[in-house]
Design a protein around this motif. Structure first.
Motif, PDB file in Angstrom:
ATOM      1  N   ALA A   1       0.825  -1.206   0.000  1.00  0.00           N
ATOM      2  CA  ALA A   1       0.000   0.000   0.000  1.00  0.00           C
ATOM      3  C   ALA A   1       0.862   1.261   0.000  1.00  0.00           C
ATOM      4  O   ALA A   1       0.587   2.220  -0.734  1.00  0.00           O
ATOM      5  N   LEU A   2       1.915   1.270   0.805  1.00  0.00           N
ATOM      6  CA  LEU A   2       2.802   2.432   0.838  1.00  0.00           C
ATOM      7  C   LEU A   2       3.529   2.613  -0.487  1.00  0.00           C
ATOM      8  O   LEU A   2       3.720   3.753  -0.954  1.00  0.00           O
ATOM      9  N   ALA A   3       3.917   1.519  -1.118  1.00  0.00           N
ATOM     10  CA  ALA A   3       4.593   1.606  -2.407  1.00  0.00           C
ATOM     11  C   ALA A   3       3.664   2.133  -3.491  1.00  0.00           C
ATOM     12  O   ALA A   3       4.110   2.811  -4.427  1.00  0.00           O
ATOM     13  N   LEU A   4       2.368   1.840  -3.388  1.00  0.00           N
ATOM     14  CA  LEU A   4       1.412   2.358  -4.366  1.00  0.00           C
ATOM     15  C   LEU A   4       1.185   3.857  -4.190  1.00  0.00           C
ATOM     16  O   LEU A   4       0.850   4.555  -5.144  1.00  0.00           O
ATOM     17  N   VAL A   5       1.371   4.342  -2.960  1.00  0.00           N
ATOM     18  CA  VAL A   5       1.285   5.790  -2.735  1.00  0.00           C
ATOM     19  C   VAL A   5       2.504   6.479  -3.323  1.00  0.00           C
ATOM     20  O   VAL A   5       2.407   7.477  -4.041  1.00  0.00           O
ATOM     21  N   ARG A   6       3.685   5.932  -3.018  1.00  0.00           N
ATOM     22  CA  ARG A   6       4.943   6.509  -3.498  1.00  0.00           C
ATOM     23  C   ARG A   6       5.945   5.375  -3.680  1.00  0.00           C
ATOM     24  O   ARG A   6       6.308   4.706  -2.721  1.00  0.00           O
ATOM     25  N   ARG A   7       6.378   5.163  -4.923  1.00  0.00           N
ATOM     26  CA  ARG A   7       7.202   3.990  -5.231  1.00  0.00           C
ATOM     27  C   ARG A   7       8.480   3.921  -4.420  1.00  0.00           C
ATOM     28  O   ARG A   7       8.937   2.839  -4.051  1.00  0.00           O
ATOM     29  N   THR A   8       9.062   5.059  -4.127  1.00  0.00           N
ATOM     30  CA  THR A   8      10.337   5.053  -3.400  1.00  0.00           C
ATOM     31  C   THR A   8      10.190   4.487  -1.988  1.00  0.00           C
ATOM     32  O   THR A   8      11.184   4.049  -1.394  1.00  0.00           O
ATOM     33  N   LEU A   9       8.982   4.477  -1.459  1.00  0.00           N
ATOM     34  CA  LEU A   9       8.774   3.935  -0.121  1.00  0.00           C
ATOM     35  C   LEU A   9       8.971   2.420  -0.079  1.00  0.00           C
ATOM     36  O   LEU A   9       9.133   1.855   1.007  1.00  0.00           O
ATOM     37  N   LEU A  10       8.947   1.772  -1.239  1.00  0.00           N
ATOM     38  CA  LEU A  10       9.148   0.326  -1.269  1.00  0.00           C
ATOM     39  C   LEU A  10      10.507  -0.047  -0.689  1.00  0.00           C
ATOM     40  O   LEU A  10      10.641  -1.093  -0.032  1.00  0.00           O
ATOM     41  N   TRP A  11      11.523   0.802  -0.901  1.00  0.00           N
ATOM     42  CA  TRP A  11      12.874   0.508  -0.412  1.00  0.00           C
ATOM     43  C   TRP A  11      12.938   0.547   1.108  1.00  0.00           C
ATOM     44  O   TRP A  11      13.835  -0.064   1.708  1.00  0.00           O
ATOM     45  N   LEU A  12      12.012   1.213   1.742  1.00  0.00           N
ATOM     46  CA  LEU A  12      11.940   1.237   3.203  1.00  0.00           C
ATOM     47  C   LEU A  12      10.937   0.211   3.716  1.00  0.00           C
ATOM     48  O   LEU A  12      11.228  -0.551   4.655  1.00  0.00           O
ATOM     49  N   ALA A  13       9.755   0.168   3.113  1.00  0.00           N
ATOM     50  CA  ALA A  13       8.674  -0.669   3.631  1.00  0.00           C
ATOM     51  C   ALA A  13       8.922  -2.159   3.429  1.00  0.00           C
ATOM     52  O   ALA A  13       8.579  -2.968   4.298  1.00  0.00           O
ATOM     53  N   ALA A  14       9.505  -2.541   2.293  1.00  0.00           N
ATOM     54  CA  ALA A  14       9.726  -3.968   2.027  1.00  0.00           C
ATOM     55  C   ALA A  14      10.689  -4.603   3.036  1.00  0.00           C
ATOM     56  O   ALA A  14      10.385  -5.663   3.600  1.00  0.00           O
ATOM     57  N   PRO A  15      11.863  -3.998   3.312  1.00  0.00           N
ATOM     58  CA  PRO A  15      12.732  -4.591   4.346  1.00  0.00           C
ATOM     59  C   PRO A  15      12.077  -4.643   5.716  1.00  0.00           C
ATOM     60  O   PRO A  15      12.269  -5.611   6.467  1.00  0.00           O
ATOM     61  N   LEU A  16      11.294  -3.619   6.060  1.00  0.00           N
ATOM     62  CA  LEU A  16      10.600  -3.634   7.350  1.00  0.00           C
ATOM     63  C   LEU A  16       9.594  -4.781   7.411  1.00  0.00           C
ATOM     64  O   LEU A  16       9.450  -5.442   8.451  1.00  0.00           O
ATOM     65  N   ALA A  17       8.887  -5.024   6.299  1.00  0.00           N
ATOM     66  CA  ALA A  17       7.909  -6.112   6.254  1.00  0.00           C
ATOM     67  C   ALA A  17       8.595  -7.468   6.383  1.00  0.00           C
ATOM     68  O   ALA A  17       8.128  -8.353   7.113  1.00  0.00           O
ATOM     69  N   LEU A  18       9.714  -7.641   5.692  1.00  0.00           N
ATOM     70  CA  LEU A  18      10.454  -8.900   5.785  1.00  0.00           C
ATOM     71  C   LEU A  18      11.000  -9.113   7.194  1.00  0.00           C
ATOM     72  O   LEU A  18      10.981 -10.238   7.720  1.00  0.00           O
ATOM     73  N   LEU A  19      11.484  -8.039   7.805  1.00  0.00           N
ATOM     74  CA  LEU A  19      12.002  -8.141   9.168  1.00  0.00           C
ATOM     75  C   LEU A  19      10.884  -8.499  10.146  1.00  0.00           C
ATOM     76  O   LEU A  19      11.084  -9.305  11.069  1.00  0.00           O
ATOM     77  N   MET A  20       9.713  -7.900   9.948  1.00  0.00           N
ATOM     78  CA  MET A  20       8.571  -8.230  10.793  1.00  0.00           C
ATOM     79  C   MET A  20       8.204  -9.704  10.647  1.00  0.00           C
ATOM     80  O   MET A  20       7.982 -10.422  11.638  1.00  0.00           O
ATOM     81  N   ALA A  21       8.151 -10.192   9.395  1.00  0.00           N
ATOM     82  CA  ALA A  21       7.792 -11.587   9.152  1.00  0.00           C
ATOM     83  C   ALA A  21       8.807 -12.528   9.790  1.00  0.00           C
ATOM     84  O   ALA A  21       8.435 -13.505  10.465  1.00  0.00           O
ATOM     85  N   PHE A  22      10.084 -12.246   9.594  1.00  0.00           N
ATOM     86  CA  PHE A  22      11.116 -13.117  10.158  1.00  0.00           C
ATOM     87  C   PHE A  22      11.067 -13.117  11.683  1.00  0.00           C
ATOM     88  O   PHE A  22      11.295 -14.160  12.328  1.00  0.00           O
ATOM     89  N   SER A  23      10.768 -11.977  12.274  1.00  0.00           N
ATOM     90  CA  SER A  23      10.753 -11.892  13.733  1.00  0.00           C
ATOM     91  C   SER A  23       9.707 -12.808  14.347  1.00  0.00           C
ATOM     92  O   SER A  23       9.884 -13.300  15.472  1.00  0.00           O
ATOM     93  N   ARG A  24       8.629 -13.086  13.609  1.00  0.00           N
ATOM     94  CA  ARG A  24       7.585 -13.958  14.142  1.00  0.00           C
ATOM     95  C   ARG A  24       8.078 -15.398  14.278  1.00  0.00           C
ATOM     96  O   ARG A  24       7.665 -16.125  15.172  1.00  0.00           O
ATOM     97  N   VAL A  25       8.956 -15.800  13.366  1.00  0.00           N
ATOM     98  CA  VAL A  25       9.574 -17.124  13.483  1.00  0.00           C
ATOM     99  C   VAL A  25      10.680 -17.078  14.528  1.00  0.00           C
ATOM    100  O   VAL A  25      10.836 -18.003  15.335  1.00  0.00           O
ATOM    101  N   PHE A  26      11.448 -16.011  14.534  1.00  0.00           N
ATOM    102  CA  PHE A  26      12.583 -15.866  15.449  1.00  0.00           C
ATOM    103  C   PHE A  26      12.142 -15.961  16.905  1.00  0.00           C
ATOM    104  O   PHE A  26      12.815 -16.596  17.728  1.00  0.00           O
ATOM    105  N   VAL A  27      11.013 -15.332  17.242  1.00  0.00           N
ATOM    106  CA  VAL A  27      10.544 -15.380  18.634  1.00  0.00           C
ATOM    107  C   VAL A  27       9.764 -16.656  18.920  1.00  0.00           C
ATOM    108  O   VAL A  27       9.330 -16.893  20.058  1.00  0.00           O
TER     109      VAL A  27
END
Length: 223
Positions: free
Chosen positions: A122-148
Motif C-alpha cells: 500500500a505504501l509503495a502504491l502511494v509513493r514507489r520510493t517507499l518500497l525501499w523502506l517498507a519492504a525490508p521492514l515487512a520482511l524483518l517483521m515476518a522473520f521476527s515472528r519465526v525468530f521469537v
C-alpha cells in the motif's frame, strides 16, 4: 506443516536462543511494536498527500483501509485452517522467546506478516520510493515472528503474500471511487473535511502566471 518446515523452525529458534540477550529483547519488542512503524508511515504519507494530487491523496487514504481488509482476510483463513502454533506442536524445539499464544489463536497465516505485507504494498502504491523502506521492514517483521518462536516459516510467507495481494487488489479496484470522493471532500463546505483532505497541490497565483507569460512591452521612442 511438513518435516522440512519444522526443521527450519527448530534451526531458527535454536539460533535465537543462542543470540545475545539484547538481540532477543530487541526481537521481542520489534515483533509487536514494529507495527507502529507502519502506522507512523501511513500518517506521514497521508499528511504529505494533503498537498498532493487528488489521486495521491485517495491512495494514501485507502492504504490503511486496505491493510485492515487484509487483516480480516487473514483472520478468516486462520479460522478455517486452524493450524496449531509451532511453540506447542514442534517437539524438541527451543522454547519460544515470546509467550506462546493460547490454543485457538491459530498459526496459519501470520496476522503480523499479513499486515506487514499489505502495508508495504500500500505504501509503495502511494509513493514507489517507499518500497525501499517498507519492504525490508515487512520482511524483518515476518522473520521476527519465526525468530521469537510463534510461527512457522510457511505462516509468515503466506501472510506476506496474502497481505500484498489483498492490498494491491483493493487499492486498484477502489482508486476510481476514492478519487471522486476525495474531490467532493476537497470542495466541501465543512472546514474539518477540507482540513482532512488538504488543499491539494499549490498553484501559482493567476496574476503571477500572467506576468510570467507576458512579454515586456518595449518603450516607445518619440522622434
Amino acid at each position: 506443516m511438513n518435516f522440512e518446515d519444522a526443521e527450519l523452525y527448530r534451526d531458527i529458534t535454536d539460533t535465537a536462543r543462542d543470540t545475545p540477550s539484547w538481540v532477543q529483547h530487541a526481537a521481542e519488542i520489534w515483533t509487536e511494536a514494529g507495527l507502529l512503524v507502519f502506522v507512523a508511515l501511513f500518517a506521514a504519507v497521508w499528511w504529505r498527500a494533503r498537498r498532493d494530487s487528488t489521486q495521491a491523496f485517495a491512495i494514501a487514504a485507502l492504504a490503511p483501509l486496505a491493510t485492515a481488509v487484509a487483516y480480516v482476510c487473514s483472520e478468516v483463513v486462520k479460522s478455517g485452517v486452524a493450524e496449531d502454533r509451532p511453540c506447542r506442536a514442534v517437539t524438541d524445539a527451543a522454547s519460544s522467546l515470546a509467550a506462546c499464544p493460547p490454543h485457538g489463536d491459530w498459526s496459519f497465516p501470520s496476522n503480523h506478516a499479513t499486515i506487514a505485507g499489505a502495508s508495504a504494498v500500500a505504501l509503495a502504491l502511494v509513493r514507489r520510493t517507499l518500497l525501499w523502506l517498507a519492504a525490508p521492514l515487512a520482511l524483518l517483521m515476518a522473520f521476527s515472528r519465526v525468530f521469537v518462536g510463534v510461527h512457522y516459516p510457511h505462516d509468515v510467507a503466506a501472510g506476506l503474500a496474502l497481505g500484498a495481494l489483498c492490498a494491491f487488489a483493493l487499492i486498484r479496484l477502489s482508486t476510481g471511487p476514492a478519487i471522486r470522493l476525495a474531490e467532493a471532500m476537497r470542495s466541501s463546505s465543512a472546514p474539518a473535511v477540507r482540513w482532512f483532505t488538504g488543499p491539494g497541490p499549490a498553484t501559482p497565483p493567476a496574476h503571477a502566471a500572467n506576468t510570467a507569460h507576458t512579454t515586456p512591452r518595449q518603450p516607445t521612442r518619440h522622434r
